[in-house]
Write a protein that holds these residues in place. Structure first.
Motif, PDB file in Angstrom:
ATOM      1  N   ARG A 160       0.533   5.451  -1.767  1.00  0.00           N
ATOM      2  CA  ARG A 160      -0.031   4.241  -1.164  1.00  0.00           C
ATOM      3  C   ARG A 160      -0.404   4.462   0.294  1.00  0.00           C
ATOM      4  O   ARG A 160      -1.519   4.125   0.713  1.00  0.00           O
ATOM      5  CB  ARG A 160       0.972   3.082  -1.261  1.00  0.00           C
ATOM      6  CG  ARG A 160       0.429   1.750  -0.725  1.00  0.00           C
ATOM      7  CD  ARG A 160       1.513   0.706  -0.628  1.00  0.00           C
ATOM      8  NE  ARG A 160       2.471   1.007   0.433  1.00  0.00           N
ATOM      9  CZ  ARG A 160       2.242   0.752   1.734  1.00  0.00           C
ATOM     10  NH1 ARG A 160       1.084   0.221   2.130  1.00  0.00           N
ATOM     11  NH2 ARG A 160       3.167   1.037   2.632  1.00  0.00           N
ATOM     12  N   ILE A 161       0.524   5.044   1.071  1.00  0.00           N
ATOM     13  CA  ILE A 161       0.261   5.161   2.507  1.00  0.00           C
ATOM     14  C   ILE A 161      -0.741   6.276   2.834  1.00  0.00           C
ATOM     15  O   ILE A 161      -1.293   6.297   3.931  1.00  0.00           O
ATOM     16  CB  ILE A 161       1.557   5.363   3.313  1.00  0.00           C
ATOM     17  CG1 ILE A 161       2.268   6.650   2.932  1.00  0.00           C
ATOM     18  CG2 ILE A 161       2.470   4.177   3.159  1.00  0.00           C
ATOM     19  CD1 ILE A 161       3.556   6.885   3.705  1.00  0.00           C
ATOM     20  N   THR A 162      -0.978   7.181   1.889  1.00  0.00           N
ATOM     21  CA  THR A 162      -1.998   8.211   2.120  1.00  0.00           C
ATOM     22  C   THR A 162      -3.357   7.795   1.581  1.00  0.00           C
ATOM     23  O   THR A 162      -4.344   8.514   1.774  1.00  0.00           O
ATOM     24  CB  THR A 162      -1.596   9.552   1.463  1.00  0.00           C
ATOM     25  OG1 THR A 162      -1.413   9.366   0.049  1.00  0.00           O
ATOM     26  CG2 THR A 162      -0.315  10.102   2.067  1.00  0.00           C
ATOM     27  N   ASN A 163      -3.416   6.643   0.931  1.00  0.00           N
ATOM     28  CA  ASN A 163      -4.678   6.165   0.368  1.00  0.00           C
ATOM     29  C   ASN A 163      -5.717   5.976   1.477  1.00  0.00           C
ATOM     30  O   ASN A 163      -5.472   5.281   2.463  1.00  0.00           O
ATOM     31  CB  ASN A 163      -4.451   4.832  -0.362  1.00  0.00           C
ATOM     32  CG  ASN A 163      -5.701   4.375  -1.095  1.00  0.00           C
ATOM     33  OD1 ASN A 163      -6.425   5.184  -1.675  1.00  0.00           O
ATOM     34  ND2 ASN A 163      -5.965   3.078  -1.069  1.00  0.00           N
ATOM     35  N   GLY A 164      -6.843   6.612   1.320  1.00  0.00           N
ATOM     36  CA  GLY A 164      -7.901   6.541   2.321  1.00  0.00           C
ATOM     37  C   GLY A 164      -7.744   7.540   3.451  1.00  0.00           C
ATOM     38  O   GLY A 164      -8.582   7.595   4.363  1.00  0.00           O
ATOM     39  N   HIS A 165      -6.679   8.342   3.408  1.00  0.00           N
ATOM     40  CA  HIS A 165      -6.418   9.306   4.489  1.00  0.00           C
ATOM     41  C   HIS A 165      -6.209  10.727   3.950  1.00  0.00           C
ATOM     42  O   HIS A 165      -5.755  11.597   4.692  1.00  0.00           O
ATOM     43  CB  HIS A 165      -5.172   8.888   5.274  1.00  0.00           C
ATOM     44  CG  HIS A 165      -5.279   7.535   5.894  1.00  0.00           C
ATOM     45  ND1 HIS A 165      -5.937   7.298   7.076  1.00  0.00           N
ATOM     46  CD2 HIS A 165      -4.820   6.333   5.468  1.00  0.00           C
ATOM     47  CE1 HIS A 165      -5.881   6.012   7.374  1.00  0.00           C
ATOM     48  NE2 HIS A 165      -5.204   5.406   6.409  1.00  0.00           N
ATOM     49  N   LYS A 166      -6.501  10.934   2.682  1.00  0.00           N
ATOM     50  CA  LYS A 166      -6.201  12.242   2.085  1.00  0.00           C
ATOM     51  C   LYS A 166      -7.054  13.355   2.687  1.00  0.00           C
ATOM     52  O   LYS A 166      -6.581  14.489   2.842  1.00  0.00           O
ATOM     53  CB  LYS A 166      -6.367  12.183   0.569  1.00  0.00           C
ATOM     54  CG  LYS A 166      -5.294  11.342  -0.109  1.00  0.00           C
ATOM     55  CD  LYS A 166      -5.446  11.350  -1.612  1.00  0.00           C
ATOM     56  CE  LYS A 166      -4.311  10.543  -2.258  1.00  0.00           C
ATOM     57  NZ  LYS A 166      -4.314   9.131  -1.862  1.00  0.00           N
TER      58      LYS A 166
END
Length: 211
Positions: A160-166
């Protein structure tokens, strides 16, 4: 959720390292020594008459030591992650004792196994999904140790917290690998600097995205 800056993460790691370099180097060296000790009791090859390496029969003691080595490696992984979190937040109060944190051992092991299986399946199916899974689950150890989450919950939260930041996370990991490789080239001694810097840099990424 703030954007992730690779430069900010590396810079934070370096600035933190400069505040207590000898402590961080010493802690890293101690972790290496602890992780290496059980392996010293494994079977040692010898050279036969034909010049080929020959492995002696494995004894029950060596099997036990191999199991101990795996357990110790997990404990060292937990300890180093715990130390990285403490050093990131306030390096002045970080202690060698932070390396000993056996509480989340079974959760950590379970999360590691499940994560490894998913990454392996992703790599077998298609390489790119495997890499993305590895990036998306890269914060699992922090979540298991700091928040006390179980393996599944930690994996869900990391995703969830890496979503959009991978993508920036992937580039950060590449930058960290590059720095550690340069440390190896610098007569290996550079690794003693590169590893603590990159560990704190990645912890900064976790702190940035998990805020």
């Amino acid at each position: 959720m703030p954007a992730l800056s690779i430069g900010d993460c590396i810079s934070y790691g370096w600035e933190t390292f400069k505040k207590r370099p000898w402590f961080l180097i010493g802690a890293f060296l101690l972790a290496i020594v602890i992780a290496s000790v059980p392996g010293m009791f494994g079977p040692q090859p010898h050279i036969g008459p034909d010049g080929q390496e020959i492995m002696p029969p494995v004894t029950a003691f060596q099997v036990i030591m191999a199991i101990v080595s795996v357990v110790v490696s997990f404990l060292v992984g937990i300890g180093m992650t715990t130390l990285a979190l403490r050093a990131h937040d306030n390096v002045a109060t970080a202690q060698i004792a932070d390396l000993w944190n056996p509480g989340p051992f079974w959760r950590f092991v379970g999360a590691h196994i499940l994560t490894a299986i998913l990454i392996m399946l992703g790599l077998i199916a298609f390489v790119i999904p495997g890499i993305m899974i590895a990036v998306g689950l890269s914060f699992v150890p922090y979540l298991v140790i700091e928040r006390g989450l179980g393996p599944i919950k930690a994996m869900q939260e990391s995703w969830r917290i890496t979503n959009g930041h991978k993508w920036p996370l992937f580039l950060l990991i590449l930058a960290m690998v590059g720095l550690n490789f340069l440390g190896l080239l610098a007569l290996v001694v550079g690794v003693l600097v590169a590893v603590p810097v990159t560990m704190i840099a990645f912890t900064h990424a976790y702190r940035t995205l998990a805020t």
